[in-house]
Design a protein around this motif. Sequence first.
Motif, PDB file in Angstrom:
ATOM      1  N   SER A  81       0.844  -1.188   0.000  1.00  0.00           N
ATOM      2  CA  SER A  81       0.000   0.000   0.000  1.00  0.00           C
ATOM      3  C   SER A  81       0.881   1.240   0.000  1.00  0.00           C
ATOM      4  N   GLY A  82       0.259   2.398  -0.184  1.00  0.00           N
ATOM      5  CA  GLY A  82       0.989   3.649  -0.088  1.00  0.00           C
ATOM      6  C   GLY A  82       1.298   4.325  -1.409  1.00  0.00           C
ATOM      7  N   GLY A  83       0.969   3.687  -2.499  1.00  0.00           N
ATOM      8  CA  GLY A  83       1.229   4.302  -3.789  1.00  0.00           C
ATOM      9  C   GLY A  83       0.302   5.485  -4.033  1.00  0.00           C
ATOM     10  N   GLY A  84       0.579   6.223  -5.099  1.00  0.00           N
ATOM     11  CA  GLY A  84      -0.256   7.360  -5.430  1.00  0.00           C
ATOM     12  C   GLY A  84       0.390   8.228  -6.474  1.00  0.00           C
ATOM     13  N   LEU A  85      -0.183   9.411  -6.632  1.00  0.00           N
ATOM     14  CA  LEU A  85       0.306  10.396  -7.592  1.00  0.00           C
ATOM     15  C   LEU A  85       1.079  11.472  -6.844  1.00  0.00           C
ATOM     16  N   VAL A  86       2.286  11.749  -7.311  1.00  0.00           N
ATOM     17  CA  VAL A  86       3.136  12.736  -6.651  1.00  0.00           C
ATOM     18  C   VAL A  86       3.883  13.522  -7.715  1.00  0.00           C
ATOM     19  N   GLN A  87       4.230  14.748  -7.387  1.00  0.00           N
ATOM     20  CA  GLN A  87       4.980  15.564  -8.339  1.00  0.00           C
ATOM     21  C   GLN A  87       6.468  15.246  -8.272  1.00  0.00           C
ATOM     22  N   VAL A  88       7.161  15.614  -9.324  1.00  0.00           N
ATOM     23  CA  VAL A  88       8.610  15.439  -9.362  1.00  0.00           C
ATOM     24  C   VAL A  88       9.238  16.092  -8.132  1.00  0.00           C
ATOM     25  N   GLY A  89      10.146  15.363  -7.512  1.00  0.00           N
ATOM     26  CA  GLY A  89      10.814  15.854  -6.310  1.00  0.00           C
ATOM     27  C   GLY A  89      10.103  15.521  -5.025  1.00  0.00           C
ATOM     28  N   GLY A  90       8.913  14.979  -5.133  1.00  0.00           N
ATOM     29  CA  GLY A  90       8.136  14.642  -3.957  1.00  0.00           C
ATOM     30  C   GLY A  90       8.549  13.315  -3.328  1.00  0.00           C
ATOM     31  N   SER A  91       7.796  12.929  -2.301  1.00  0.00           N
ATOM     32  CA  SER A  91       8.107  11.718  -1.548  1.00  0.00           C
ATOM     33  C   SER A  91       6.859  10.862  -1.355  1.00  0.00           C
ATOM     34  N   LEU A  92       7.088   9.587  -1.233  1.00  0.00           N
ATOM     35  CA  LEU A  92       6.049   8.629  -0.875  1.00  0.00           C
ATOM     36  C   LEU A  92       6.682   7.564  -0.001  1.00  0.00           C
ATOM     37  N   ARG A  93       5.865   6.960   0.847  1.00  0.00           N
ATOM     38  CA  ARG A  93       6.339   5.813   1.603  1.00  0.00           C
ATOM     39  C   ARG A  93       5.411   4.638   1.330  1.00  0.00           C
ATOM     40  N   LEU A  94       5.978   3.588   0.793  1.00  0.00           N
ATOM     41  CA  LEU A  94       5.232   2.363   0.563  1.00  0.00           C
ATOM     42  C   LEU A  94       5.352   1.448   1.780  1.00  0.00           C
ATOM     43  N   SER A  95       4.302   0.705   2.021  1.00  0.00           N
ATOM     44  CA  SER A  95       4.300  -0.282   3.094  1.00  0.00           C
ATOM     45  C   SER A  95       3.906  -1.632   2.528  1.00  0.00           C
ATOM     46  N   CYS A  96       4.386  -2.664   3.149  1.00  0.00           N
ATOM     47  CA  CYS A  96       4.022  -4.021   2.752  1.00  0.00           C
ATOM     48  C   CYS A  96       3.833  -4.832   4.031  1.00  0.00           C
ATOM     49  N   ALA A  97       2.608  -5.219   4.275  1.00  0.00           N
ATOM     50  CA  ALA A  97       2.288  -5.993   5.467  1.00  0.00           C
ATOM     51  C   ALA A  97       2.241  -7.473   5.129  1.00  0.00           C
ATOM     52  N   ALA A  98       2.857  -8.274   5.975  1.00  0.00           N
ATOM     53  CA  ALA A  98       2.903  -9.713   5.752  1.00  0.00           C
ATOM     54  C   ALA A  98       2.028 -10.434   6.757  1.00  0.00           C
ATOM     55  N   SER A  99       1.436 -11.514   6.305  1.00  0.00           N
ATOM     56  CA  SER A  99       0.540 -12.272   7.168  1.00  0.00           C
ATOM     57  C   SER A  99       1.270 -13.274   8.039  1.00  0.00           C
ATOM     58  N   GLU A 100       2.484 -13.581   7.650  1.00  0.00           N
ATOM     59  CA  GLU A 100       3.205 -14.684   8.271  1.00  0.00           C
ATOM     60  C   GLU A 100       3.844 -14.273   9.600  1.00  0.00           C
ATOM     61  N   ARG A 101       3.651 -15.126  10.614  1.00  0.00           N
ATOM     62  CA  ARG A 101       4.265 -14.851  11.920  1.00  0.00           C
ATOM     63  C   ARG A 101       5.774 -14.952  11.865  1.00  0.00           C
ATOM     64  N   THR A 102       6.261 -15.747  10.889  1.00  0.00           N
ATOM     65  CA  THR A 102       7.713 -15.901  10.761  1.00  0.00           C
ATOM     66  C   THR A 102       8.294 -14.869   9.797  1.00  0.00           C
ATOM     67  N   PHE A 103       7.615 -13.754   9.646  1.00  0.00           N
ATOM     68  CA  PHE A 103       8.052 -12.673   8.754  1.00  0.00           C
ATOM     69  C   PHE A 103       9.511 -12.339   8.976  1.00  0.00           C
ATOM     70  N   SER A 104       9.946 -12.322  10.221  1.00  0.00           N
ATOM     71  CA  SER A 104      11.299 -11.896  10.538  1.00  0.00           C
ATOM     72  C   SER A 104      12.362 -12.818   9.966  1.00  0.00           C
ATOM     73  N   SER A 105      11.977 -13.976   9.482  1.00  0.00           N
ATOM     74  CA  SER A 105      12.957 -14.904   8.923  1.00  0.00           C
ATOM     75  C   SER A 105      13.146 -14.722   7.425  1.00  0.00           C
ATOM     76  N   TYR A 106      12.354 -13.838   6.821  1.00  0.00           N
ATOM     77  CA  TYR A 106      12.404 -13.656   5.377  1.00  0.00           C
ATOM     78  C   TYR A 106      13.232 -12.440   4.974  1.00  0.00           C
ATOM     79  N   VAL A 107      13.939 -12.582   3.878  1.00  0.00           N
ATOM     80  CA  VAL A 107      14.509 -11.432   3.177  1.00  0.00           C
ATOM     81  C   VAL A 107      13.358 -10.780   2.428  1.00  0.00           C
ATOM     82  N   MET A 108      13.269  -9.471   2.521  1.00  0.00           N
ATOM     83  CA  MET A 108      12.189  -8.746   1.855  1.00  0.00           C
ATOM     84  C   MET A 108      12.758  -7.851   0.762  1.00  0.00           C
TER      85      MET A 108
END
Length: 118
Positions: free
Chosen positions: A6-33
């Motif tokens: 999530s977090g995508g959108g329309l932004v002007q040149v020079g602007g900023s965005l922050r994308l997020s990715c939520a994982a369902s897995e409890r063992t998330f910490s064991s994965y390379v993302m």
Amino acid sequence: VQLQASGGGLVQVGGSLRLSCAASERTFSSYVMGWFRQAPGKEREFVAAISWSGSITNYADSVKGRFTISRDNAKNTVYLQMNSLKPEDTAVYYCAARIATNRDYNYWGQGTQVTVSS
């Protein structure tokens, strides 16, 4: 592992965005993302990756110094902070996960659109 970007959108040149990715897995910490992107008419390309602990990151040359990948294992979430955005950053951004011993990413999110207007 189910990944929700999530977090995508329309932004002007020079602007900023922050994308997020939520994982369902409890063992998330064991994965390379990783984050990848695909622009119209182009192949999907690597953007950034982060180790399971967050201590190791790497970036595509095209985003070095502008993008920052991070993760919060307590929240099962990985982030991509994108600054100084350029029109060529326009793409669908995907998060992905892989087991550390695998070279290929096993799990993919659905993608979120980022559009940078000039």
